[in-house]
Design an enzyme around this catalytic site. Structure first.
Site, PDB file in Angstrom:
ATOM      1  N   CYS A 329       0.810  -1.224   0.000  1.00  0.00           N
ATOM      2  CA  CYS A 329       0.000   0.000   0.000  1.00  0.00           C
ATOM      3  C   CYS A 329       0.839   1.268   0.000  1.00  0.00           C
ATOM      4  O   CYS A 329       0.663   2.155  -0.850  1.00  0.00           O
ATOM      5  CB  CYS A 329      -0.963  -0.019   1.189  1.00  0.00           C
ATOM      6  SG  CYS A 329      -0.184  -0.035   2.833  1.00  0.00           S
ATOM      7  N   HIS A 384      -2.683   0.908   6.786  1.00  0.00           N
ATOM      8  CA  HIS A 384      -3.041   0.866   5.362  1.00  0.00           C
ATOM      9  C   HIS A 384      -3.255   2.281   4.859  1.00  0.00           C
ATOM     10  O   HIS A 384      -3.707   3.159   5.603  1.00  0.00           O
ATOM     11  CB  HIS A 384      -4.318   0.041   5.156  1.00  0.00           C
ATOM     12  CG  HIS A 384      -4.649  -0.181   3.705  1.00  0.00           C
ATOM     13  ND1 HIS A 384      -3.804  -0.823   2.837  1.00  0.00           N
ATOM     14  CD2 HIS A 384      -5.748   0.175   2.962  1.00  0.00           C
ATOM     15  CE1 HIS A 384      -4.354  -0.866   1.623  1.00  0.00           C
ATOM     16  NE2 HIS A 384      -5.528  -0.256   1.674  1.00  0.00           N
ATOM     17  N   GLU A 396      -5.897   1.189  -4.596  1.00  0.00           N
ATOM     18  CA  GLU A 396      -5.080   0.655  -3.515  1.00  0.00           C
ATOM     19  C   GLU A 396      -4.345  -0.610  -3.928  1.00  0.00           C
ATOM     20  O   GLU A 396      -4.743  -1.309  -4.854  1.00  0.00           O
ATOM     21  CB  GLU A 396      -5.951   0.332  -2.307  1.00  0.00           C
ATOM     22  CG  GLU A 396      -6.972  -0.767  -2.586  1.00  0.00           C
ATOM     23  CD  GLU A 396      -7.728  -1.237  -1.366  1.00  0.00           C
ATOM     24  OE1 GLU A 396      -7.381  -0.830  -0.241  1.00  0.00           O
ATOM     25  OE2 GLU A 396      -8.678  -2.030  -1.526  1.00  0.00           O
TER      26      GLU A 396
END
Length: 421
Positions: A329, A384, A396
């Protein structure tokens, strides 16, 4: 690779004890807790579904039961995915600390070598002068002074000897100081090397924990998909619809809940009041004003970052990804904004948020605009990060078993920042 349609950390809550049981089982499977084995939930058979359809009251009860089982499966997968993301972020942060320690150890080792060379030169200069003085002393200056017919000349020689002695002491002191400096730097270099080795060992342990968490996550998601497919079919039979429609309905509810959570997110917290002059208590003061909002995003930079990230769609997740063929991420967001010439922090979701917040670029989740970064986590630690595209969509690199994707907003992002603000 097919994508698993799960939304981690969904706000749709299971209404039965199944969620607690299932999450406990996943937690045990990734080594976070020990305890008794839990029984699997009692899934309905097709015969039970056919029977329930004959009676309206029984049918409604069975529909509710299926909804609870689906929510429990989702909660189990969500918890496992979150645990995997947390483990991956912890591993990434330790790798960053290890690399920083390596850089420090290398720098100190080089400084220690240079200081050792300087100390050796100082020692040689002091030694040469000491040898010279010793040679002069062997010439018998005392007897010459007693019997010479030129006392003024001898006194001049003695004065020179005295100055040489002072110079010798100065050189000795410098040599000693240089040696002490070299020894101190050498000691620091050894400590830095030991710290690097400690962090390297910790990173290895965390890498194994991350792999175990990833395996548990993928197993939980696979279980959710397998079980959910049949549950949606059974639900469709009871409601005279289709499994696809039932899946869309349930996932739509989860997405609406996530979007509602974004709309209701609190504002960016105001900074704490500064202490009073002299270090005393600040005393009564009006409430501080909220921090100023960052400037509207630079659309050119935003679209450059999104274009780069879009070019990575379909590439597999790995942590830490190599930021070329595989992505995690924070590696994706860092490279995307790097393509726009914007530094957002290191290869860490936590570091990226604090880097941007330190630049005054934090925004409320509810005020997020296209190109802003959304962060999941809490308490100053984030596991994240994703690029918000607007309209309830994010771009993402999600988790193991999935690829870089455009996806509906999921769960409850807890923070946001505007790199291009």
């Amino acid at each position: 690779m097919a994508e698993h349609r799960t939304r981690p950390v969904s706000r749709v809550k299971p209404a039965t004890v199944f969620s607690t049981v299932a999450i406990g089982a996943v937690t045990a499977s990734i080594g976070m807790a020990g305890g008794p084995a839990y029984a699997a939930p009692d899934y309905p058979s097709w015969g039970e579904i056919e029977q329930a359809k004959q009676n309206e009251q029984t049918k409604q009860a069975e529909i509710a039961r299926l909804g609870e089982l689906l929510a429990g499966l989702r909660a189990t997968a969500d918890a496992a995915v979150e645990a995997s993301m947390i483990a991956a972020e912890k591993h990434r942060n330790t790798l960053l600390q290890r690399d920083a320690a390596q850089e420090r150890a290398d720098k100190l080792s080089k400084q220690a070598e240079e200081a050792q060379a300087v100390a050796e030169i100082s020692r040689m200069r002091a030694g040469l002068l000491a040898a010279h003085l010793a040679k002069r002393a062997d010439g018998g200056l005392t007897s010459e002074l007693a019997f010479s017919g030129d006392p003024d000349g001898l006194l001049q020689q003695l004065g020179m000897a005295s100055k040489l002695g002072e110079r010798s002491q100065t050189l000795y002191d410098q040599a000693q100081a240089d040696k002490n400096s070299a020894d101190a730097l050498g000691g620091q270099a050894k400590k830095a090397t030991a710290e690097r080795e400690r962090l390297a060992a910790a990173a290895e342990v965390q890498a194994e924990a991350s792999r175990a968490a990833a395996a548990a996550s993928m197993a939980a998601v696979a279980e959710q998909e397998q079980r959910s497919a049949e549950l949606y079919e059974q639900l469709a039979l009871l409601k005279d619809t289709t499994a696809a429609l039932e899946r869309q309905r349930v996932e739509g509810i989860a997405q609406e809940a996530a979007e509602e959570a974004m709309r209701n997110a609190p504002p960016v917290p105001a900074p704490a009041p500064a202490p009073a002059p002299g270090g005393g208590n600040p005393g009564p003061a009006p409430a501080p004003n909220p921090p100023p909002a960052p400037a509207p995003p630079n659309q050119g930079a935003v679209e450059t970052a999104i274009a780069f990230a879009s070019g990575q769609l379909g590439k597999p997740y790995s942590s830490p990804g190599n930021s070329r063929d595989t992505w995690d991420c924070s590696g994706l967001t860092r490279a995307a904004y790097g393509a726009a010439g914007i530094y957002i922090g290191t290869h860490s979701a936590t570091n990226q948020y604090h880097t941007l917040a330190g630049q005054g670029k934090a925004v409320s989740v509810r005020d997020a605009q296209r190109g802003d970064l959304l962060f999941w986590g809490g308490g100053g630690s984030y596991y994240h990060v994703a690029i918000y595209l607007g309209g309830g969509q994010i771009l993402e690199a999600p988790d193991y078993g999935k690829t870089v994707r455009i996806w509906p907003i999921w769960g409850s992002p807890s923070a946001a920042a505007r790199p291009a603000g």
